[in-house]
Design a protein around this motif. Structure first.
Motif, PDB file in Angstrom:
ATOM      1  N   ALA A  88       4.691   8.503  -2.237  1.00 59.96           N
ATOM      2  CA  ALA A  88       5.065   7.089  -2.474  1.00 59.96           C
ATOM      3  C   ALA A  88       3.824   6.700  -3.675  1.00 59.96           C
ATOM      4  O   ALA A  88       4.138   6.219  -4.708  1.00 59.96           O
ATOM      5  N   ARG A  89       2.848   7.107  -3.255  1.00 57.66           N
ATOM      6  CA  ARG A  89       1.645   6.761  -4.266  1.00 57.66           C
ATOM      7  C   ARG A  89       1.848   7.644  -5.676  1.00 57.66           C
ATOM      8  O   ARG A  89       1.731   7.043  -6.891  1.00 57.66           O
ATOM      9  N   ALA A  90       2.257   8.734  -5.737  1.00 58.24           N
ATOM     10  CA  ALA A  90       2.437   9.524  -6.762  1.00 58.24           C
ATOM     11  C   ALA A  90       3.799   9.211  -7.558  1.00 58.24           C
ATOM     12  O   ALA A  90       3.738   8.974  -8.884  1.00 58.24           O
ATOM     13  N   ALA A  91       4.548   8.706  -6.787  1.00 62.20           N
ATOM     14  CA  ALA A  91       5.925   8.285  -7.353  1.00 62.20           C
ATOM     15  C   ALA A  91       5.850   6.779  -8.122  1.00 62.20           C
ATOM     16  O   ALA A  91       6.367   6.458  -9.302  1.00 62.20           O
ATOM     17  N   ALA A  92       4.664   6.178  -7.761  1.00 67.08           N
ATOM     18  CA  ALA A  92       4.385   4.673  -8.361  1.00 67.08           C
ATOM     19  C   ALA A  92       3.339   5.030  -9.418  1.00 67.08           C
ATOM     20  O   ALA A  92       2.571   4.092  -9.877  1.00 67.08           O
ATOM     21  N   GLY A  93       3.116   6.352  -9.834  1.00 71.11           N
ATOM     22  CA  GLY A  93       2.290   6.325 -11.065  1.00 71.11           C
ATOM     23  C   GLY A  93       0.603   6.417 -10.466  1.00 71.11           C
ATOM     24  O   GLY A  93      -0.106   6.331 -11.322  1.00 71.11           O
ATOM     25  N   GLY A  94       0.576   6.677  -9.221  1.00 69.73           N
ATOM     26  CA  GLY A  94      -0.786   6.947  -8.865  1.00 69.73           C
ATOM     27  C   GLY A  94      -1.549   5.430  -8.400  1.00 69.73           C
ATOM     28  O   GLY A  94      -2.553   5.368  -7.915  1.00 69.73           O
ATOM     29  N   VAL A  95      -0.561   4.686  -8.474  1.00 73.22           N
ATOM     30  CA  VAL A  95      -1.249   3.129  -7.970  1.00 73.22           C
ATOM     31  C   VAL A  95      -1.234   3.148  -6.155  1.00 73.22           C
ATOM     32  O   VAL A  95      -0.334   3.780  -5.715  1.00 73.22           O
ATOM     33  N   SER A  96      -2.314   2.701  -5.831  1.00 73.45           N
ATOM     34  CA  SER A  96      -2.469   2.956  -4.220  1.00 73.45           C
ATOM     35  C   SER A  96      -2.270   1.540  -3.657  1.00 73.45           C
ATOM     36  O   SER A  96      -1.812   1.464  -2.624  1.00 73.45           O
ATOM     37  N   ILE A 143       3.845   1.658   2.577  1.00 71.48           N
ATOM     38  CA  ILE A 143       5.065   2.589   2.334  1.00 71.48           C
ATOM     39  C   ILE A 143       4.888   4.008   2.452  1.00 71.48           C
ATOM     40  O   ILE A 143       3.854   4.487   1.892  1.00 71.48           O
ATOM     41  N   LEU A 144       5.477   4.509   3.538  1.00 72.23           N
ATOM     42  CA  LEU A 144       5.208   5.736   4.030  1.00 72.23           C
ATOM     43  C   LEU A 144       6.378   6.909   3.948  1.00 72.23           C
ATOM     44  O   LEU A 144       7.363   6.750   4.284  1.00 72.23           O
ATOM     45  N   PRO A 145       6.284   7.673   2.839  1.00 70.83           N
ATOM     46  CA  PRO A 145       7.237   8.752   2.635  1.00 70.83           C
ATOM     47  C   PRO A 145       7.462   9.712   3.872  1.00 70.83           C
ATOM     48  O   PRO A 145       6.493   9.728   4.518  1.00 70.83           O
ATOM     49  N   PRO A 146       8.626  10.219   3.978  1.00 75.42           N
ATOM     50  CA  PRO A 146       8.689  11.373   4.966  1.00 75.42           C
ATOM     51  C   PRO A 146       7.372  12.447   4.882  1.00 75.42           C
ATOM     52  O   PRO A 146       7.123  12.850   3.652  1.00 75.42           O
ATOM     53  N   PHE A 147       6.691  12.862   5.832  1.00 73.83           N
ATOM     54  CA  PHE A 147       5.672  13.801   5.759  1.00 73.83           C
ATOM     55  C   PHE A 147       6.083  15.350   6.376  1.00 73.83           C
ATOM     56  O   PHE A 147       7.057  15.237   7.353  1.00 73.83           O
ATOM     57  N   ARG A 192       0.899  -1.216  -0.034  1.00 80.63           N
ATOM     58  CA  ARG A 192       0.121  -0.031   0.017  1.00 80.63           C
ATOM     59  C   ARG A 192       0.894   1.390   0.116  1.00 80.63           C
ATOM     60  O   ARG A 192       1.759   1.227   0.952  1.00 80.63           O
ATOM     61  N   TYR A 193       0.772   2.162  -1.094  1.00 79.63           N
ATOM     62  CA  TYR A 193       1.412   3.165  -1.219  1.00 79.63           C
ATOM     63  C   TYR A 193       0.800   4.534  -0.310  1.00 79.63           C
ATOM     64  O   TYR A 193      -0.654   4.659  -0.709  1.00 79.63           O
ATOM     65  N   ALA A 243      11.971   6.159   2.769  1.00 80.79           N
ATOM     66  CA  ALA A 243      10.538   5.822   3.189  1.00 80.79           C
ATOM     67  C   ALA A 243      10.580   5.000   4.383  1.00 80.79           C
ATOM     68  O   ALA A 243      11.639   4.453   4.819  1.00 80.79           O
ATOM     69  N   SER A 244       9.498   5.167   5.335  1.00 83.56           N
ATOM     70  CA  SER A 244       9.390   4.105   6.398  1.00 83.56           C
ATOM     71  C   SER A 244       8.315   3.009   5.916  1.00 83.56           C
ATOM     72  O   SER A 244       7.529   3.208   4.972  1.00 83.56           O
ATOM     73  N   PHE A 245       8.689   1.866   6.365  1.00 77.87           N
ATOM     74  CA  PHE A 245       7.836   0.523   6.064  1.00 77.87           C
ATOM     75  C   PHE A 245       7.255   0.004   7.228  1.00 77.87           C
ATOM     76  O   PHE A 245       7.696  -0.076   8.120  1.00 77.87           O
TER      77      PHE A 245
END
Length: 80
Positions: free
Chosen positions: A10-18, A73-77, A5-6, A49-51
């Motif tokens: 991370a979701r944006a960098a994966a092309g919008g895949v959630s 997958i959690l990018p820095p916020f 789960r992005y 990222a944090s996992f």
């Protein structure tokens, strides 16, 4: 099979895949598979990222992943 789960960048960098399903034995292997699949932009996010594996923080990228785990997958916020 792992459920990935992005979130946020991370979701944006994966092309919008959630969410997607991937087979990998460790976070290191997962990172390589995701980089190969989604490219350099996601690779940059994964480096910082944090996992979460089944809701628990995982820092050891060489540790074995449980079968059928959910990996968040959690990018820095940024925040105030």
């Amino acid at each position: 099979m792992l459920t990935i789960r992005y979130f946020a960048g991370a979701r944006a960098a994966a092309g919008g895949v959630s969410t997607e399903e991937i087979s990998a034995g460790s976070l290191a292997e997962l990172v390589q598979i995701l980089t190969d699949r989604h490219g350099e932009q996601l690779s940059l996010v994964l480096k910082v990222a944090s996992f979460l594996v089944d809701g628990l923080t995982c820092h050891d990228r060489r540790a074995a992943l449980p079968t059928d785990a959910t990996v968040d997958i959690l990018p820095p916020f940024a925040g105030g």
